[in-house]
Design a protein around this motif. Structure first.
Motif, PDB file in Angstrom:
ATOM      1  N   ASP A 180       7.867 -21.627 -31.631  1.00 20.22           N
ATOM      2  CA  ASP A 180       6.798 -21.615 -32.630  1.00 20.22           C
ATOM      3  C   ASP A 180       5.717 -22.641 -32.304  1.00 20.22           C
ATOM      4  N   ILE A 181       6.116 -23.780 -31.712  1.00 19.25           N
ATOM      5  CA  ILE A 181       5.151 -24.823 -31.385  1.00 19.25           C
ATOM      6  C   ILE A 181       4.740 -24.734 -29.923  1.00 19.25           C
ATOM      7  N   THR A 182       5.702 -24.605 -29.024  1.00 20.64           N
ATOM      8  CA  THR A 182       5.429 -24.611 -27.597  1.00 20.64           C
ATOM      9  C   THR A 182       6.181 -23.484 -26.912  1.00 20.64           C
ATOM     10  N   LYS A 183       5.473 -22.683 -26.148  1.00 17.18           N
ATOM     11  CA  LYS A 183       6.082 -21.561 -25.433  1.00 17.18           C
ATOM     12  C   LYS A 183       6.477 -22.016 -24.028  1.00 17.18           C
ATOM     13  N   VAL A 237      14.950 -35.189 -37.455  1.00 20.53           N
ATOM     14  CA  VAL A 237      15.101 -35.081 -38.908  1.00 20.53           C
ATOM     15  C   VAL A 237      14.384 -36.227 -39.608  1.00 20.53           C
ATOM     16  N   GLU A 238      14.293 -37.369 -38.951  1.00 21.38           N
ATOM     17  CA  GLU A 238      13.575 -38.507 -39.547  1.00 21.38           C
ATOM     18  C   GLU A 238      12.136 -38.121 -39.879  1.00 21.38           C
ATOM     19  N   GLU A 266       8.865 -29.471 -32.071  1.00 20.50           N
ATOM     20  CA  GLU A 266       9.538 -28.181 -32.238  1.00 20.50           C
ATOM     21  C   GLU A 266      10.719 -28.312 -33.206  1.00 20.50           C
ATOM     22  N   PHE A 267      11.555 -29.308 -33.006  1.00 20.81           N
ATOM     23  CA  PHE A 267      12.752 -29.428 -33.836  1.00 20.81           C
ATOM     24  C   PHE A 267      12.487 -30.142 -35.160  1.00 20.81           C
ATOM     25  N   SER A 268      11.428 -30.937 -35.245  1.00 22.27           N
ATOM     26  CA  SER A 268      11.016 -31.439 -36.562  1.00 22.27           C
ATOM     27  C   SER A 268      10.580 -30.274 -37.439  1.00 22.27           C
ATOM     28  N   ALA A 269       9.818 -29.351 -36.848  1.00 22.00           N
ATOM     29  CA  ALA A 269       9.381 -28.166 -37.589  1.00 22.00           C
ATOM     30  C   ALA A 269      10.564 -27.290 -37.974  1.00 22.00           C
ATOM     31  N   ALA A 270      11.526 -27.140 -37.064  1.00 30.00           N
ATOM     32  CA  ALA A 270      12.708 -26.337 -37.366  1.00 30.00           C
ATOM     33  C   ALA A 270      13.512 -26.945 -38.499  1.00 30.00           C
ATOM     34  N   THR A 271      13.690 -28.262 -38.464  1.00 30.69           N
ATOM     35  CA  THR A 271      14.440 -28.952 -39.513  1.00 30.69           C
ATOM     36  C   THR A 271      13.747 -28.800 -40.855  1.00 30.69           C
ATOM     37  N   ALA A 272      12.423 -28.974 -40.869  1.00 29.69           N
ATOM     38  CA  ALA A 272      11.677 -28.832 -42.120  1.00 29.69           C
ATOM     39  C   ALA A 272      11.772 -27.412 -42.660  1.00 29.69           C
ATOM     40  N   ALA A 273      11.686 -26.421 -41.773  1.00 30.79           N
ATOM     41  CA  ALA A 273      11.787 -25.030 -42.219  1.00 30.79           C
ATOM     42  C   ALA A 273      13.139 -24.763 -42.860  1.00 30.79           C
ATOM     43  N   ALA A 274      14.193 -25.324 -42.278  1.00 35.85           N
ATOM     44  CA  ALA A 274      15.529 -25.146 -42.840  1.00 35.85           C
ATOM     45  C   ALA A 274      15.684 -25.859 -44.176  1.00 35.85           C
ATOM     46  N   LEU A 275      15.064 -27.024 -44.312  1.00 35.84           N
ATOM     47  CA  LEU A 275      15.206 -27.813 -45.534  1.00 35.84           C
ATOM     48  C   LEU A 275      14.345 -27.299 -46.679  1.00 35.84           C
ATOM     49  N   ASN A 278       9.522 -23.807 -45.736  1.00 32.34           N
ATOM     50  CA  ASN A 278       8.083 -23.803 -45.506  1.00 32.34           C
ATOM     51  C   ASN A 278       7.827 -24.256 -44.085  1.00 32.34           C
ATOM     52  N   PRO A 279       6.718 -23.826 -43.471  1.00 34.45           N
ATOM     53  CA  PRO A 279       6.313 -24.473 -42.225  1.00 34.45           C
ATOM     54  C   PRO A 279       6.057 -25.958 -42.474  1.00 34.45           C
ATOM     55  N   LEU A 280       6.256 -26.763 -41.471  1.00 30.12           N
ATOM     56  CA  LEU A 280       6.005 -28.198 -41.627  1.00 30.12           C
ATOM     57  C   LEU A 280       4.511 -28.475 -41.701  1.00 30.12           C
ATOM     58  N   ALA A 281       3.724 -27.847 -40.828  1.00 26.64           N
ATOM     59  CA  ALA A 281       2.284 -28.119 -40.759  1.00 26.64           C
ATOM     60  C   ALA A 281       1.526 -26.825 -40.477  1.00 26.64           C
ATOM     61  N   HIS A 282       0.247 -26.833 -40.847  1.00 26.74           N
ATOM     62  CA  HIS A 282      -0.612 -25.693 -40.534  1.00 26.74           C
ATOM     63  C   HIS A 282      -1.043 -25.701 -39.070  1.00 26.74           C
ATOM     64  N   LEU A 283      -1.270 -26.896 -38.513  1.00 30.16           N
ATOM     65  CA  LEU A 283      -1.841 -27.013 -37.179  1.00 30.16           C
ATOM     66  C   LEU A 283      -1.152 -28.149 -36.434  1.00 30.16           C
ATOM     67  N   TYR A 284      -0.873 -27.914 -35.155  1.00 29.13           N
ATOM     68  CA  TYR A 284      -0.242 -28.921 -34.300  1.00 29.13           C
ATOM     69  C   TYR A 284      -1.230 -29.345 -33.227  1.00 29.13           C
ATOM     70  N   SER A 285      -1.515 -30.630 -33.201  1.00 32.19           N
ATOM     71  CA  SER A 285      -2.534 -31.166 -32.293  1.00 32.19           C
ATOM     72  C   SER A 285      -1.904 -32.234 -31.407  1.00 32.19           C
ATOM     73  N   HIS A 286      -2.291 -32.226 -30.122  1.00 28.80           N
ATOM     74  CA  HIS A 286      -1.673 -33.162 -29.187  1.00 28.80           C
ATOM     75  C   HIS A 286      -2.713 -33.775 -28.251  1.00 28.80           C
ATOM     76  N   THR A 287      -2.585 -35.070 -28.074  1.00 29.19           N
ATOM     77  CA  THR A 287      -3.502 -35.803 -27.212  1.00 29.19           C
ATOM     78  C   THR A 287      -2.955 -35.868 -25.791  1.00 29.19           C
ATOM     79  N   ALA A 288      -3.872 -35.891 -24.833  1.00 29.55           N
ATOM     80  CA  ALA A 288      -3.478 -35.950 -23.423  1.00 29.55           C
ATOM     81  C   ALA A 288      -2.855 -37.303 -23.100  1.00 29.55           C
ATOM     82  N   LEU A 289      -2.057 -37.307 -22.045  1.00 31.10           N
ATOM     83  CA  LEU A 289      -1.427 -38.539 -21.594  1.00 31.10           C
ATOM     84  C   LEU A 289      -2.390 -39.330 -20.715  1.00 31.10           C
TER      85      LEU A 289
END
Length: 420
Positions: A180-183, A237-238, A266-275, A278-289
């Protein structure tokens, strides 16, 4: 947890546009969604076993700019950030340095707050250490057990059994699925899980990717009494519990570095969905390294440039911000030792250019409009800096408006008196 004093913001004429960002989960540019009319943001915080380096600062700057864009567009902002103040890397560093882990964490959290204050970062309204919410996390793990989304793994070396998340059970319920977050390809998931805090080779797990929810107490490790036994929380889960309790779900944006989409987000979103179903967030944004000396800045490699050392060397928070803002937040780049001096020279040119009266000056209103458009367009700071370079070369008809715009939108202070 105490944060830091917020920087002052000025009143600018008009309003900016609602920002659009690149959504890692969909691969598209999207306008940010505002649940209940407010912008909500969660950014993964530090594990406090070392000082703030420029890779950290680049990430926090990006989401500081996002907040500034929301505020300039007239929206209320609610921001949450965690502190992973009990985790294996912290415990290992404390043992290596012969320090108490709690004292090491407190020391590094204090330094982080100081760095954020000097960099004029907007502080989170919810600044939550894991050690402050052990019990809510434990009750979340208990809920997952009761609903069949978690299971115990035999742990002879501990006082009880470790508890793991059953991601396939959540997939079967249809509330979330891997990817759902990263393919990624299956082999990539396993590789990244092993590199980024997972334990795919752990015997007794239902699936190699299943992440740890609760670590049963081992001798010499910190642990808490809880409804799921004596132990401490797992990583994903934290964040799911801290973010959901602070902001509700789904919130506007989950932010973090490019090393977090899998497995953490990915697994924060999965944990939130199970708990929360609901989806955890509408949009996932990531900064470059950010790299240095040919490799990604990392604590394990030791190729770090620390914010506090640049400050001690006499560089200002504005100069550090300007050096970072020269790079778009989604483009990988390598820090060069001359970057900070180039930023200092650029800031001096701006001060001189905006303090100088010329016959054919640029409209400050036009500069403000261009800055707002670039910021709302996926936080395009290189374009913003180019606009300011051009305006400084010609001068502007209202320097104070431009100075206020740079302070509000970029968090950078221009001292016009220094350019006279």
């Amino acid at each position: 947890m105490r944060t830091w004093t917020a920087p002052a913001l000025s009143k600018l004429p008009g309003k900016g546009d609602l920002p659009r960002l690149f959504n890692t989960a969909t691969g598209r540019f999207e306008h940010t969604t505002l649940p209940n009319g407010r912008a909500t943001l969660y950014v993964c915080g530090i594990t406090p076993y070392d000082a703030t380096h420029l890779g950290h600062a680049f990430t926090y700057l990006s989401y500081d700019l996002l907040q500034r864009a929301w505020l300039d567009a007239g929206y209320a902002v609610e921001y949450a950030q965690n502190i992973t103040d009990v985790d294996d890397p912290l415990l290992e560093r404390a043992a290596q340095t012969h320090k108490n882990w709690e004292g090491l964490a407190a020391e590094q959290i204090g330094l982080f707050r100081s760095d954020m204050y000097q960099l004029k970062m907007l502080p989170p309204q919810h600044y939550v250490a894991v050690t402050e919410v052990v019990q809510p996390i434990a009750y979340a793990v208990l809920k997952l057990l009761k609903h069949g989304f978690a299971y115990e793994v035999d742990t002879p070396e501990a006082t009880a059994n470790d508890i793991y998340f059953d991601y396939k059970a959540v997939t079967e319920q249809g509330v979330w699925q891997l990817g759902d977050i990263t393919k990624l390809l299956p082999a990539e998931y396993l590789t990244l899980a092993a590199e980024r805090g997972g334990d795919p080779d752990r015997a007794g797990k239902r699936d190699p990717l299943d992440p740890l929810l609760w670590r049963a107490a081992r001798e010499g490790e910190p642990a808490w009494e809880s409804p799921v036994g004596y132990g401490r929380p797992g990583w994903h889960v934290e964040c799911a519990v801290i973010a959901a309790e602070a902001l509700g779900t789904p919130f506007s944006v989950q932010g973090g570095g490019a090393d977090l989409p899998f497995p953490h987000h990915e697994f924060s979103a999965a944990t939130a969905a199970a708990l929360y179903r609901n989806p955890l967030a509408h949009l996932y944004s990531h900064t470059a390294l950010v790299s240095y000396q040919g490799h990604k800045m990392s604590k394990s490699r030791g190729n770090l440039v620390f914010v506090h050392k640049l400050l001690q060397a006499g560089y200002s928070g504005s100069e550090i911000r300007l050096a970072l803002a020269a790079h778009h937040y989604r483009t990988e780049w390598e820090w060069q030792d001359g970057e900070i001096d180039r930023a200092r020279a650029r800031l001096a040119r701006w001060a001189k250019g905006f303090a100088t009266e010329r016959a054919d000056q640029t409209s400050a209103a036009a500069v403000l409009l261009q800055l707002r458009q670039a910021l709302a367009n996926d936080l395009d700071t290189p374009v913003m800096l180019a606009v300011l370079d051009a305006a400084a070369a010609t001068g502007v008809d209202d320097p104070q408006t431009v100075v206020a715009a740079v302070q509000n939108l970029l968090g950078i202070e221009i001292n016009l008196a220094s350019g006279e």
